[in-house]
Design a protein around this motif. Structure first.
Motif, PDB file in Angstrom:
ATOM      1  N   LYS A  29      -2.243   8.322  11.757  1.00  0.00           N
ATOM      2  CA  LYS A  29      -2.465   7.325  12.799  1.00  0.00           C
ATOM      3  C   LYS A  29      -2.238   5.904  12.310  1.00  0.00           C
ATOM      4  CE  LYS A  29      -5.841  10.079  15.396  1.00  0.00           C
ATOM      5  NZ  LYS A  29      -7.213  10.107  15.970  1.00  0.00           N
ATOM      6  N   SER A  30      -1.704   5.752  11.124  1.00  0.00           N
ATOM      7  CA  SER A  30      -1.533   4.426  10.534  1.00  0.00           C
ATOM      8  C   SER A  30      -0.597   3.565  11.368  1.00  0.00           C
ATOM      9  CB  SER A  30      -0.985   4.550   9.110  1.00  0.00           C
ATOM     10  OG  SER A  30      -1.886   5.249   8.275  1.00  0.00           O
ATOM     11  N   THR A  31      -0.749   2.258  11.222  1.00  0.00           N
ATOM     12  CA  THR A  31       0.155   1.296  11.833  1.00  0.00           C
ATOM     13  C   THR A  31       1.254   0.927  10.849  1.00  0.00           C
ATOM     14  OG1 THR A  31      -1.216  -0.551  11.080  1.00  0.00           O
ATOM     15  CG2 THR A  31      -1.699   0.381  13.251  1.00  0.00           C
ATOM     16  N   PHE A  32       2.200   0.118  11.311  1.00  0.00           N
ATOM     17  CA  PHE A  32       3.336  -0.234  10.457  1.00  0.00           C
ATOM     18  C   PHE A  32       2.892  -1.059   9.252  1.00  0.00           C
ATOM     19  CE2 PHE A  32       7.381  -1.968   9.200  1.00  0.00           C
ATOM     20  CZ  PHE A  32       8.278  -0.965   9.528  1.00  0.00           C
ATOM     21  N   ALA A  33       1.992  -2.014   9.466  1.00  0.00           N
ATOM     22  CA  ALA A  33       1.516  -2.844   8.354  1.00  0.00           C
ATOM     23  C   ALA A  33       0.766  -2.003   7.332  1.00  0.00           C
ATOM     24  CB  ALA A  33       0.628  -3.967   8.880  1.00  0.00           C
ATOM     25  N   LEU A  34      -0.084  -1.091   7.801  1.00  0.00           N
ATOM     26  CA  LEU A  34      -0.803  -0.216   6.877  1.00  0.00           C
ATOM     27  C   LEU A  34       0.163   0.742   6.192  1.00  0.00           C
ATOM     28  CD1 LEU A  34      -3.508   0.640   5.709  1.00  0.00           C
ATOM     29  CD2 LEU A  34      -3.815   2.156   7.674  1.00  0.00           C
ATOM     30  N   GLY A  35       1.196   1.194   6.918  1.00  0.00           N
ATOM     31  CA  GLY A  35       2.196   2.053   6.308  1.00  0.00           C
ATOM     32  C   GLY A  35       2.949   1.356   5.194  1.00  0.00           C
ATOM     33  N   MET A  36       3.194   0.054   5.338  1.00  0.00           N
ATOM     34  CA  MET A  36       3.837  -0.697   4.262  1.00  0.00           C
ATOM     35  C   MET A  36       2.958  -0.744   3.020  1.00  0.00           C
ATOM     36  SD  MET A  36       5.485  -3.898   6.397  1.00  0.00           S
ATOM     37  CE  MET A  36       6.078  -4.683   4.886  1.00  0.00           C
ATOM     38  N   ASP A  37       1.659  -0.859   3.225  1.00  0.00           N
ATOM     39  CA  ASP A  37       0.742  -0.854   2.081  1.00  0.00           C
ATOM     40  C   ASP A  37       0.712   0.523   1.420  1.00  0.00           C
ATOM     41  OD1 ASP A  37      -1.506  -2.204   0.549  1.00  0.00           O
ATOM     42  OD2 ASP A  37      -2.574  -0.480   1.377  1.00  0.00           O
ATOM     43  N   ILE A  38       0.718   1.573   2.223  1.00  0.00           N
ATOM     44  CA  ILE A  38       0.740   2.932   1.661  1.00  0.00           C
ATOM     45  C   ILE A  38       2.059   3.194   0.949  1.00  0.00           C
ATOM     46  CG2 ILE A  38       0.637   5.384   2.265  1.00  0.00           C
ATOM     47  CD1 ILE A  38      -1.072   4.611   4.677  1.00  0.00           C
ATOM     48  N   PHE A  39       3.140   2.616   1.470  1.00  0.00           N
ATOM     49  CA  PHE A  39       4.472   2.853   0.922  1.00  0.00           C
ATOM     50  C   PHE A  39       4.594   2.377  -0.521  1.00  0.00           C
ATOM     51  CE2 PHE A  39       8.987   1.602   0.419  1.00  0.00           C
ATOM     52  CZ  PHE A  39       9.550   2.862   0.600  1.00  0.00           C
ATOM     53  N   SER A  40       3.843   1.332  -0.881  1.00  0.00           N
ATOM     54  CA  SER A  40       3.923   0.808  -2.240  1.00  0.00           C
ATOM     55  C   SER A  40       3.476   1.830  -3.276  1.00  0.00           C
ATOM     56  CB  SER A  40       3.063  -0.456  -2.366  1.00  0.00           C
ATOM     57  OG  SER A  40       1.696  -0.164  -2.088  1.00  0.00           O
ATOM     58  N   THR A  41       2.672   2.810  -2.864  1.00  0.00           N
ATOM     59  CA  THR A  41       2.220   3.856  -3.787  1.00  0.00           C
ATOM     60  C   THR A  41       2.891   5.199  -3.522  1.00  0.00           C
ATOM     61  OG1 THR A  41       0.337   4.398  -2.340  1.00  0.00           O
ATOM     62  CG2 THR A  41      -0.025   2.745  -4.057  1.00  0.00           C
ATOM     63  N   ALA A  42       3.767   5.258  -2.531  1.00  0.00           N
ATOM     64  CA  ALA A  42       4.398   6.532  -2.164  1.00  0.00           C
ATOM     65  C   ALA A  42       5.914   6.494  -2.325  1.00  0.00           C
ATOM     66  CB  ALA A  42       4.039   6.893  -0.722  1.00  0.00           C
ATOM     67  N   MET A  43       6.435   5.485  -3.019  1.00  0.00           N
ATOM     68  CA  MET A  43       7.885   5.380  -3.169  1.00  0.00           C
ATOM     69  C   MET A  43       8.429   6.494  -4.060  1.00  0.00           C
ATOM     70  SD  MET A  43       9.127   1.452  -3.479  1.00  0.00           S
ATOM     71  CE  MET A  43       8.365   1.273  -5.076  1.00  0.00           C
ATOM     72  N   PRO A  44       9.633   6.962  -3.786  1.00  0.00           N
ATOM     73  CA  PRO A  44      10.250   7.971  -4.660  1.00  0.00           C
ATOM     74  C   PRO A  44      10.481   7.400  -6.054  1.00  0.00           C
ATOM     75  CG  PRO A  44      11.425   7.785  -2.565  1.00  0.00           C
ATOM     76  CD  PRO A  44      10.472   6.646  -2.626  1.00  0.00           C
ATOM     77  N   THR A  45      10.457   8.252  -7.051  1.00  0.00           N
ATOM     78  CA  THR A  45      10.686   7.803  -8.424  1.00  0.00           C
ATOM     79  C   THR A  45      12.149   7.425  -8.624  1.00  0.00           C
ATOM     80  OG1 THR A  45      11.055  10.104  -9.103  1.00  0.00           O
ATOM     81  CG2 THR A  45       8.817   9.224  -9.329  1.00  0.00           C
ATOM     82  N   GLY A  46      12.382   6.497  -9.544  1.00  0.00           N
ATOM     83  CA  GLY A  46      13.734   6.075  -9.851  1.00  0.00           C
ATOM     84  C   GLY A  46      14.245   4.942  -8.994  1.00  0.00           C
ATOM     85  N   TRP A  47      13.407   4.401  -8.166  1.00  0.00           N
ATOM     86  CA  TRP A  47      13.803   3.298  -7.302  1.00  0.00           C
ATOM     87  C   TRP A  47      13.068   2.031  -7.716  1.00  0.00           C
ATOM     88  CZ3 TRP A  47      17.439   3.706  -3.369  1.00  0.00           C
ATOM     89  CH2 TRP A  47      17.863   5.003  -3.072  1.00  0.00           C
ATOM     90  N   GLY A  48      13.725   0.895  -7.502  1.00  0.00           N
ATOM     91  CA  GLY A  48      13.081  -0.386  -7.733  1.00  0.00           C
ATOM     92  C   GLY A  48      12.400  -0.879  -6.470  1.00  0.00           C
ATOM     93  N   SER A  49      12.376  -2.182  -6.313  1.00  0.00           N
ATOM     94  CA  SER A  49      11.706  -2.761  -5.142  1.00  0.00           C
ATOM     95  C   SER A  49      12.612  -2.875  -3.926  1.00  0.00           C
ATOM     96  CB  SER A  49      11.176  -4.161  -5.501  1.00  0.00           C
ATOM     97  OG  SER A  49      12.236  -5.014  -5.887  1.00  0.00           O
ATOM     98  N   GLN A  50      13.852  -2.335  -4.016  1.00  0.00           N
ATOM     99  CA  GLN A  50      14.757  -2.477  -2.871  1.00  0.00           C
ATOM    100  C   GLN A  50      14.278  -1.706  -1.652  1.00  0.00           C
ATOM    101  OE1 GLN A  50      15.408  -0.934  -5.734  1.00  0.00           O
ATOM    102  NE2 GLN A  50      17.123   0.490  -5.616  1.00  0.00           N
ATOM    103  N   LEU A  51      13.535  -0.617  -1.855  1.00  0.00           N
ATOM    104  CA  LEU A  51      13.011   0.125  -0.710  1.00  0.00           C
ATOM    105  C   LEU A  51      11.902  -0.664  -0.012  1.00  0.00           C
ATOM    106  CD1 LEU A  51      12.898   3.804  -2.028  1.00  0.00           C
ATOM    107  CD2 LEU A  51      14.738   2.597  -0.832  1.00  0.00           C
ATOM    108  N   GLU A  52      11.053  -1.296  -0.803  1.00  0.00           N
ATOM    109  CA  GLU A  52      10.006  -2.134  -0.204  1.00  0.00           C
ATOM    110  C   GLU A  52      10.619  -3.303   0.556  1.00  0.00           C
ATOM    111  OE1 GLU A  52       6.091  -2.122  -2.840  1.00  0.00           O
ATOM    112  OE2 GLU A  52       7.859  -2.527  -4.066  1.00  0.00           O
TER     113      GLU A  52
END
Length: 297
Positions: free
Chosen positions: A241-264
């Protein structure tokens, strides 16, 4: 004898030319400063877009890579599909639409009451409303949470929507009240003489004239709801039920390995896009409302 008027004429022409050159120089300096200031403010947006389109090697390279050699548009696909951001976006749109509507409706009704309806203790009550602006949000956070808990509204969107329908915020009430008090009283008196009720006067006379001020209030409420992370973080326990802003915060800890900050950066660019589009659609009303109310958000 004839040379003296000519000399005076040439002196006047030279003086005017000097003044024009001075004004041109001043305008040039102002424009250059404004362009430099605009570039300073636009640089973060440029960096977000540039980084979001880089490879990991380019993003981590030294010296810095200012623009990628090949645009990596698939970064947006990877970032968008890592978490259900489409679902998060829909949740956020629901909250933004209803909370903005509630803020505009409730604040304009309250402002009309304080501006046009005379009742005992009106000014004292208005001062109490303004005094709530001095309360930090952390002071009311726990009481409001307990109220929402007793109502059984935890893990729902009601805590982010329903309070907007009860006042709309002291700052918005103050802004709309001041704007409404600047409208001619004769308009209301003429409508009442013609037999219009108070509600008809409010809807037919005041609301059309208050579009610029309402645009400022609505835009501020929409931005606050769009970027709100504290409310969803407190009241929502289910990640689906998360919102987009909360999803962005969750995304910082759920990024795939091997990627830099370009996904964020890609997700940040997507988050900025609705704000820019919305501003271009209502910028005329916003600018007019800011000029008339003297309040900038």
């Amino acid at each position: 004898m004839t040379t003296r008027p000519m000399i005076l004429h040439e002196l006047q022409r030279g003086k005017k030319r000097t003044m024009r050159n001075g004004k041109t120089m001043q305008k040039t300096i102002v424009y250059v400063l404004l362009i430099l200031l605009a570039l300073v403010f636009l640089f973060p947006f440029f960096w977000i877009i540039s980084t979001s389109l880089m490879t990991t090697a380019e993003q981590e390279s030294l010296p810095l890579t200012w623009w990628p050699k090949h645009l990596q548009w698939h970064n947006y696909v990877v970032a968008w599909t890592t978490l259900p951001f489409g679902q998060y976006l829909w949740h956020t749109v629901i909250i933004v639409v209803f909370s903005t509507l509630g803020t505009m409706l409730s604040s304009v009704f309250c402002a009309y009451g304080f501006a046009r309806i005379r009742f005992p203790g009106r000014n004292i009550l208005f001062m109490f409303v303004l005094s709530t602006m001095m309360l930090p949000g952390v002071v009311t956070m726990i009481p409001i949470y307990l109220i929402m808990k007793d109502l059984g509204w935890l893990n729902t969107y009601y805590p982010m929507i329903v309070p907007a329908f009860f006042g709309g915020g002291a700052a918005n009430i103050f802004l709309l009240r001041q704007f409404m008090m600047g409208l001619p009283v004769e308009l209301e008196e003429a409508a009442r003489i013609d037999g219009a009720s108070r509600f008809t006067t409010f809807t037919r006379i005041f609301l059309p004239l208050m579009k610029p001020a309402l645009a400022v209030v609505g835009w501020g409420a929409a931005l606050a709801a769009w970027g709100d992370i504290m409310g969803p973080l407190i009241y929502l326990t289910d990640q689906s039920k998360s919102t987009f802003a909360l999803g962005m915060d969750i995304f910082s800890t759920a990024m795939p390995t091997g990627w830099g900050s370009q996904l964020e950066m890609a997700i940040a660019a997507v988050a900025i896009l609705p704000v820019l589009v919305g501003f271009f659609f209502i910028q005329r009303w916003l600018i007019e409302g800011i000029n008339l109310t003297g309040v900038a958000r």
